[in-house]
Design a protein around this motif. Structure first.
Motif, PDB file in Angstrom:
ATOM      1  N   ALA A 111       0.946  -0.991  -0.021  1.00 45.76           N
ATOM      2  CA  ALA A 111      -0.020  -0.165  -0.179  1.00 45.76           C
ATOM      3  C   ALA A 111       0.797   1.057   0.415  1.00 45.76           C
ATOM      4  O   ALA A 111       1.681   1.602   0.565  1.00 45.76           O
ATOM      5  CB  ALA A 111      -0.749   0.409   1.364  1.00 45.76           C
ATOM      6  N   PRO A 112       0.322   2.201  -0.629  1.00 49.43           N
ATOM      7  CA  PRO A 112       1.228   3.853  -0.410  1.00 49.43           C
ATOM      8  C   PRO A 112       0.810   4.117   0.926  1.00 49.43           C
ATOM      9  O   PRO A 112       0.831   5.269   1.235  1.00 49.43           O
ATOM     10  CB  PRO A 112       0.705   4.069  -1.907  1.00 49.43           C
ATOM     11  N   ALA A 113       1.719   3.744   1.542  1.00 55.38           N
ATOM     12  CA  ALA A 113       1.907   3.966   3.125  1.00 55.38           C
ATOM     13  C   ALA A 113       3.492   4.881   3.560  1.00 55.38           C
ATOM     14  O   ALA A 113       4.437   3.406   2.873  1.00 55.38           O
ATOM     15  CB  ALA A 113       1.292   3.101   4.097  1.00 55.38           C
ATOM     16  N   GLY A 114       3.744   4.772   4.322  1.00 57.21           N
ATOM     17  CA  GLY A 114       4.891   4.800   4.989  1.00 57.21           C
ATOM     18  C   GLY A 114       5.259   3.739   5.709  1.00 57.21           C
ATOM     19  O   GLY A 114       4.323   2.721   5.455  1.00 57.21           O
ATOM     20  N   PRO A 115       6.683   3.002   6.266  1.00 66.28           N
ATOM     21  CA  PRO A 115       6.915   2.393   7.289  1.00 66.28           C
ATOM     22  C   PRO A 115       6.348   2.413   8.323  1.00 66.28           C
ATOM     23  O   PRO A 115       6.398   3.085   8.862  1.00 66.28           O
ATOM     24  CB  PRO A 115       8.730   3.293   6.975  1.00 66.28           C
ATOM     25  N   VAL A 116       6.465   0.964   8.792  1.00 67.03           N
ATOM     26  CA  VAL A 116       6.224   0.369   9.793  1.00 67.03           C
ATOM     27  C   VAL A 116       7.037  -0.607  10.653  1.00 67.03           C
ATOM     28  O   VAL A 116       7.439  -0.568  10.293  1.00 67.03           O
ATOM     29  CB  VAL A 116       4.620  -0.370   9.881  1.00 67.03           C
ATOM     30  N   ASP A 117       7.518   0.793  11.634  1.00 64.16           N
ATOM     31  CA  ASP A 117       8.020   0.404  12.663  1.00 64.16           C
ATOM     32  C   ASP A 117       7.660  -0.840  13.291  1.00 64.16           C
ATOM     33  O   ASP A 117       6.509  -1.324  14.522  1.00 64.16           O
ATOM     34  CB  ASP A 117       8.792   1.163  14.192  1.00 64.16           C
TER      35      ASP A 117
END
Length: 409
Positions: free
Chosen positions: A104-110
């Protein structure tokens, strides 16, 4: 209904009288057509009370004796009316069943942050009286973020994300129990186990197996449920020496799971053997230890003793064990509410409806949604409403309405 008809024949007559096909009724119970065919033909015996309740609800039968015949004990003869549904299910269904196969066009998930969010949501599950509603609102975002993390990370970070995603799906299974369609329940259980196996984490695999065991037990596969939790216990046992406390905690939870499963099958010796193993694990942990998701610990072991005795129909023992418990030492609201439901079942087995009503009212005050969405609690409430004396009718009606059981007509 002819008194000589078997349970299977009664089910077939009821199904056909409603113009319902075998595939439709089987689907409503979350089972296959062959299973229902064997039940109706008498090739397979129907002994699971939860499945009897599902059949009664699907066939719109309020009294289980219509299905089983005249020998059903009075305390188990009534089926709770009212459809189990929750407004949060559509969003959860969408997150689980329509997941994207591309990033998905989302930021990275820590993954560390993700695990922290999951841990906080588990705490909410155990501390909120409206746990299904509040946790259910958070689950779609957690599911999507967990799936995104697993797709986009690699190496050690990906393994951490897989452990967190397994936790998310386990929590989804808990929060949607008894309200999710059967296909979603199985998908969630399978994904929790698959993510844990991909992470190659014995504790996560054991926890996911505990969750899968719940699904198997509640869908009338007790032998398979025992096999799953025993294999999980065998898997994690060699790692317990020097392992974190939570690894021993999930090992103990597996033993308690097996104890309840055996008790529901009437296997008294095995039930107390499994419970004793869980008790030994609790004794090896600090007195105030609590597993974050299963709430295994000293208090939960004692709570399970009440459940085992109740499921074995040893009501006097169950109530005596409950008398020696301080329920307030259990921080889980959900687990405290379920304890009182078990005590109410014990009182009902003895025919003491006044005591059963009192403790059911306590259970509802502690965890309203736990009572409203747990079949055993609804069964007790339905029995009290239908069979209590006139002097108790007003209070039992109020409880039935609060639980969501129709009281009109």
């Amino acid at each position: 209904m002819d008194a000589d008809l078997t349970t299977g024949e009664r089910i077939r007559v009821l199904r056909e009288s409603r113009g319902m096909s075998r595939p439709v009724l089987a689907q409503l119970c979350g089972r296959g057509v062959e299973w229902l065919k064997k039940i109706e033909s008498g090739e397979r015996e129907l002994t699971s009370h939860p499945l009897l309740l599902q059949l009664a609800a699907a066939l719109q039968v309020a009294d289980l004796s219509v299905i089983t015949g005249t020998n059903t004990p009075a305390a188990a003869a009534t089926a709770p009316l009212g459809r189990l549904a929750h407004p949060g299910m559509p969003d959860i269904w969408s997150a689980v069943m329509t997941r994207s196969l591309t990033a998905a066009p989302a930021g990275p998930v820590d993954p560390i942050v993700l695990q922290g969010r999951v841990d906080q949501t588990w705490r909410l599950w155990h501390t909120s009286a409206r746990n299904r509603t509040e946790v259910g609102a958070l689950l779609p975002g957690l599911i999507r973020d967990g799936e995104h993390a697993v797709r986009t990370l690699d190496g050690e970070q990906r393994r951490r994300a897989q452990v967190a995603l397994s936790d998310v799906y386990r929590l989804t299974g808990q929060a949607t129990a008894y309200v999710a369609p059967a296909e979603l329940a199985w998908v969630v259980a399978d994904r929790a186990l698959s993510a844990a196996q991909a992470a190659d984490n014995p504790a996560a695999i054991a926890a996911a197996s505990w969750n899968l065991g719940n699904i198997l037990r509640e869908t009338a596969y007790p032998e398979e449920a025992l096999r799953v939790v025993e294999e999980a216990a065998d898997l994690i046992r060699p790692h317990l020496d020097g392992a974190p406390e939570d690894w021993r905690g999930i090992y103990g939870a597996l033993q308690l799971h097996a104890a309840v499963t055996a008790a529901r099958e009437g296997r008294e010796g095995d039930a107390w053997l499994y419970w004793g193993r869980g008790d030994q694990v609790a004794k090896s942990l600090p007195q105030n230890y609590l597993h974050p998701s299963t709430v295994f610990g000293r208090a939960n072991v004692d709570f399970h003793a009440v459940s085992v005795a109740t499921d074995l129909k040893k009501s006097q023992k169950a109530i005596g064990l409950a008398d020696d418990i301080d329920p307030d030492i259990m921080p889980s609201v959900e687990r405290r509410a379920r304890l009182w439901v078990e005590v109410a079942r014990g009182h009902l087995q003895r025919g003491d409806r006044t005591a059963a009503l009192h403790v059911m009212q306590m259970a509802h005050r502690i965890g309203a949604e736990t009572v409203a969405y747990t079949p055993s609690a609804r069964t007790v409430a339905a029995d009290l409403w239908r069979n209590s004396p006139r002097s108790m009718r007003a209070e039992t009606s109020r409880l039935a309405e609060a639980v969501g059981i129709a009281t009109a007509g």
